[in-house]
Structure formats: C-alpha cells, structure tokens
Design a protein around this motif. Structure first.
Motif, PDB file in Angstrom:
ATOM      1  N   SER A 147      49.507  24.645   4.323  1.00 20.45           N
ATOM      2  CA  SER A 147      48.080  24.573   4.027  1.00 20.45           C
ATOM      3  C   SER A 147      47.828  25.189   2.662  1.00 20.45           C
ATOM      4  CB  SER A 147      47.268  25.305   5.095  1.00 20.45           C
ATOM      5  OG  SER A 147      47.578  26.683   5.058  1.00 20.45           O
ATOM      6  N   LEU A 148      46.724  24.791   2.058  1.00 20.25           N
ATOM      7  CA  LEU A 148      46.338  25.285   0.743  1.00 20.25           C
ATOM      8  C   LEU A 148      44.921  25.809   0.842  1.00 20.25           C
ATOM      9  CD1 LEU A 148      46.982  25.532  -2.278  1.00 20.25           C
ATOM     10  CD2 LEU A 148      45.999  23.276  -2.571  1.00 20.25           C
ATOM     11  N   ILE A 149      44.704  27.039   0.422  1.00 23.58           N
ATOM     12  CA  ILE A 149      43.387  27.662   0.492  1.00 23.58           C
ATOM     13  C   ILE A 149      42.894  27.893  -0.935  1.00 23.58           C
ATOM     14  CG2 ILE A 149      42.087  29.675   1.232  1.00 23.58           C
ATOM     15  CD1 ILE A 149      44.185  30.027   3.449  1.00 23.58           C
ATOM     16  N   VAL A 150      41.715  27.351  -1.260  1.00 23.73           N
ATOM     17  CA  VAL A 150      41.090  27.547  -2.565  1.00 23.73           C
ATOM     18  C   VAL A 150      39.983  28.567  -2.387  1.00 23.73           C
ATOM     19  CG1 VAL A 150      39.853  26.464  -4.446  1.00 23.73           C
ATOM     20  CG2 VAL A 150      41.637  25.191  -3.258  1.00 23.73           C
ATOM     21  N   ASN A 151      40.091  29.698  -3.083  1.00 25.53           N
ATOM     22  CA  ASN A 151      39.126  30.780  -2.913  1.00 25.53           C
ATOM     23  C   ASN A 151      37.963  30.701  -3.889  1.00 25.53           C
ATOM     24  OD1 ASN A 151      40.565  31.936  -0.821  1.00 25.53           O
ATOM     25  ND2 ASN A 151      41.838  33.138  -2.217  1.00 25.53           N
ATOM     26  N   ASN A 152      38.166  30.179  -5.086  1.00 23.16           N
ATOM     27  CA  ASN A 152      37.118  30.166  -6.107  1.00 23.16           C
ATOM     28  C   ASN A 152      36.388  28.834  -6.061  1.00 23.16           C
ATOM     29  OD1 ASN A 152      35.502  30.703  -8.230  1.00 23.16           O
ATOM     30  ND2 ASN A 152      37.090  30.612  -9.794  1.00 23.16           N
ATOM     31  N   THR A 153      35.286  28.758  -5.328  1.00 25.64           N
ATOM     32  CA  THR A 153      34.515  27.523  -5.220  1.00 25.64           C
ATOM     33  C   THR A 153      33.142  27.639  -5.853  1.00 25.64           C
ATOM     34  OG1 THR A 153      33.699  28.189  -3.063  1.00 25.64           O
ATOM     35  CG2 THR A 153      35.682  26.825  -3.112  1.00 25.64           C
ATOM     36  N   GLU A 154      32.797  28.788  -6.417  1.00 21.36           N
ATOM     37  CA  GLU A 154      31.485  28.969  -7.019  1.00 21.36           C
ATOM     38  C   GLU A 154      31.494  28.495  -8.469  1.00 21.36           C
ATOM     39  OE1 GLU A 154      29.848  32.836  -6.568  1.00 21.36           O
ATOM     40  OE2 GLU A 154      30.601  33.042  -4.535  1.00 21.36           O
ATOM     41  N   ILE A 155      30.446  27.775  -8.836  1.00 18.36           N
ATOM     42  CA  ILE A 155      30.275  27.329 -10.213  1.00 18.36           C
ATOM     43  C   ILE A 155      29.423  28.372 -10.932  1.00 18.36           C
ATOM     44  CG2 ILE A 155      29.344  25.521 -11.689  1.00 18.36           C
ATOM     45  CD1 ILE A 155      29.813  23.575  -9.395  1.00 18.36           C
ATOM     46  N   PRO A 156      29.855  28.826 -12.115  1.00 20.56           N
ATOM     47  CA  PRO A 156      29.046  29.820 -12.831  1.00 20.56           C
ATOM     48  C   PRO A 156      27.665  29.258 -13.183  1.00 20.56           C
ATOM     49  CG  PRO A 156      31.213  29.578 -13.837  1.00 20.56           C
ATOM     50  CD  PRO A 156      31.085  28.514 -12.806  1.00 20.56           C
ATOM     51  N   PRO A 157      26.636  30.101 -13.198  1.00 18.81           N
ATOM     52  CA  PRO A 157      25.280  29.623 -13.471  1.00 18.81           C
ATOM     53  C   PRO A 157      25.129  29.018 -14.866  1.00 18.81           C
ATOM     54  CG  PRO A 157      25.245  31.922 -12.748  1.00 18.81           C
ATOM     55  CD  PRO A 157      26.666  31.498 -12.839  1.00 18.81           C
ATOM     56  N   TRP A 158      25.887  29.503 -15.846  1.00 19.32           N
ATOM     57  CA  TRP A 158      25.748  28.958 -17.195  1.00 19.32           C
ATOM     58  C   TRP A 158      26.224  27.518 -17.264  1.00 19.32           C
ATOM     59  CZ3 TRP A 158      29.999  27.271 -19.813  1.00 19.32           C
ATOM     60  CH2 TRP A 158      31.241  27.701 -19.381  1.00 19.32           C
ATOM     61  N   VAL A 159      27.174  27.110 -16.414  1.00 17.00           N
ATOM     62  CA  VAL A 159      27.623  25.719 -16.400  1.00 17.00           C
ATOM     63  C   VAL A 159      26.488  24.825 -15.909  1.00 17.00           C
ATOM     64  CG1 VAL A 159      29.247  24.101 -15.342  1.00 17.00           C
ATOM     65  CG2 VAL A 159      30.046  26.340 -16.109  1.00 17.00           C
ATOM     66  N   LEU A 160      25.788  25.249 -14.880  1.00 10.28           N
ATOM     67  CA  LEU A 160      24.651  24.480 -14.380  1.00 10.28           C
ATOM     68  C   LEU A 160      23.535  24.407 -15.420  1.00 10.28           C
ATOM     69  CD1 LEU A 160      24.520  25.804 -10.716  1.00 10.28           C
ATOM     70  CD2 LEU A 160      25.384  23.612 -11.519  1.00 10.28           C
ATOM     71  N   LEU A 161      23.297  25.511 -16.143  1.00 13.14           N
ATOM     72  CA  LEU A 161      22.263  25.528 -17.171  1.00 13.14           C
ATOM     73  C   LEU A 161      22.606  24.566 -18.312  1.00 13.14           C
ATOM     74  CD1 LEU A 161      19.630  26.869 -18.127  1.00 13.14           C
ATOM     75  CD2 LEU A 161      21.040  28.562 -19.291  1.00 13.14           C
ATOM     76  N   VAL A 162      23.854  24.575 -18.759  1.00 12.27           N
ATOM     77  CA  VAL A 162      24.275  23.657 -19.833  1.00 12.27           C
ATOM     78  C   VAL A 162      24.173  22.212 -19.372  1.00 12.27           C
ATOM     79  CG1 VAL A 162      26.284  22.919 -21.182  1.00 12.27           C
ATOM     80  CG2 VAL A 162      25.719  25.331 -21.020  1.00 12.27           C
TER      81      VAL A 162
END
Length: 112
Positions: free
Chosen positions: A68-83
């Motif tokens: 199995s493969l577990i991906v822990n970092n699934t949050e997108i930084p807020p500045w990416v959404l702003l850009v």
C-alpha cells in the motif's frame, strides 16, 4: 501585372530557406565539445576495474514488496489557490493590450 507577380514572389519567399540564408543565418553554436578528463559521447559505456568512474557509490538496500502507498501531504497551500483565482479573473494579454492601446489613443480620436 508584373508588380502583382513580384508581390506574390516576395510573400511566398518567406516560406523557403533562401531569404533567411541571405541574411547570414546568425551564429552557429556547435555544442559538441568535450571539456574534461573522462568525457565520452556514447549511448552505453562500460568501465572495468577499480578506477571505473569518479562518482560511483554502491549501497545495498533490502526492499520487500509494496502493498500500500500512503500520501500524507494532500493540502494545497493557500497562495496556490490565490494565484489560480487571480489568473482566472485577469483578462487575456490581447484584451490588456487593446485596453492600453485604446487608453493611449483616446486623446487623439476625433469626437463625433
């Protein structure tokens, strides 16, 4: 008649290589140089012996099957959404150029 043939020849000459060759063609950069002690141009190179390469590091790693493969970092930084939002809201470069041109030419237009 002759002038129209001349215009057609000049316009179609842009598709060939002759007019660009007459301009000189720019610098020719031959990046096929070998600067160094052990450089070679080969698709596959084999070296034998104790001095086979400078940067060879061998490490042994034991690995088993991955179930199995577990991906822990699934949050997108807020500045990416702003850009992304700003890029979506901004006009296209053509629209910006037209608006700038209209603003610069506005004092020179005749009023009707």
């Amino acid at each position: 008649m002759r002038s129209s043939l001349l215009v057609i020849c000049v316009v179609l000459a842009g598709c060939g290589a002759l007019p660009l060759g007459m301009l000189g063609g720019g610098p020719n950069v031959a990046a096929n140089t070998q600067i160094g002690k052990e450089n070679r141009q080969a698709v596959l190179s084999t070296e034998l012996g104790d001095t086979a390469g400078r940067d060879i590091v061998t490490k042994e790693v034991e690995a088993g099957p991955v179930e199995s493969l577990i991906v822990n970092n699934t949050e997108i930084p807020p500045w990416v959404l702003l850009v992304a939002l700003i890029g979506w809201l901004l006009p296209t470069p053509t629209q910006m150029g037209n608006a700038l041109g209209n603003a610069l030419m506005a004092p020179f237009r005749r009023k009707r």
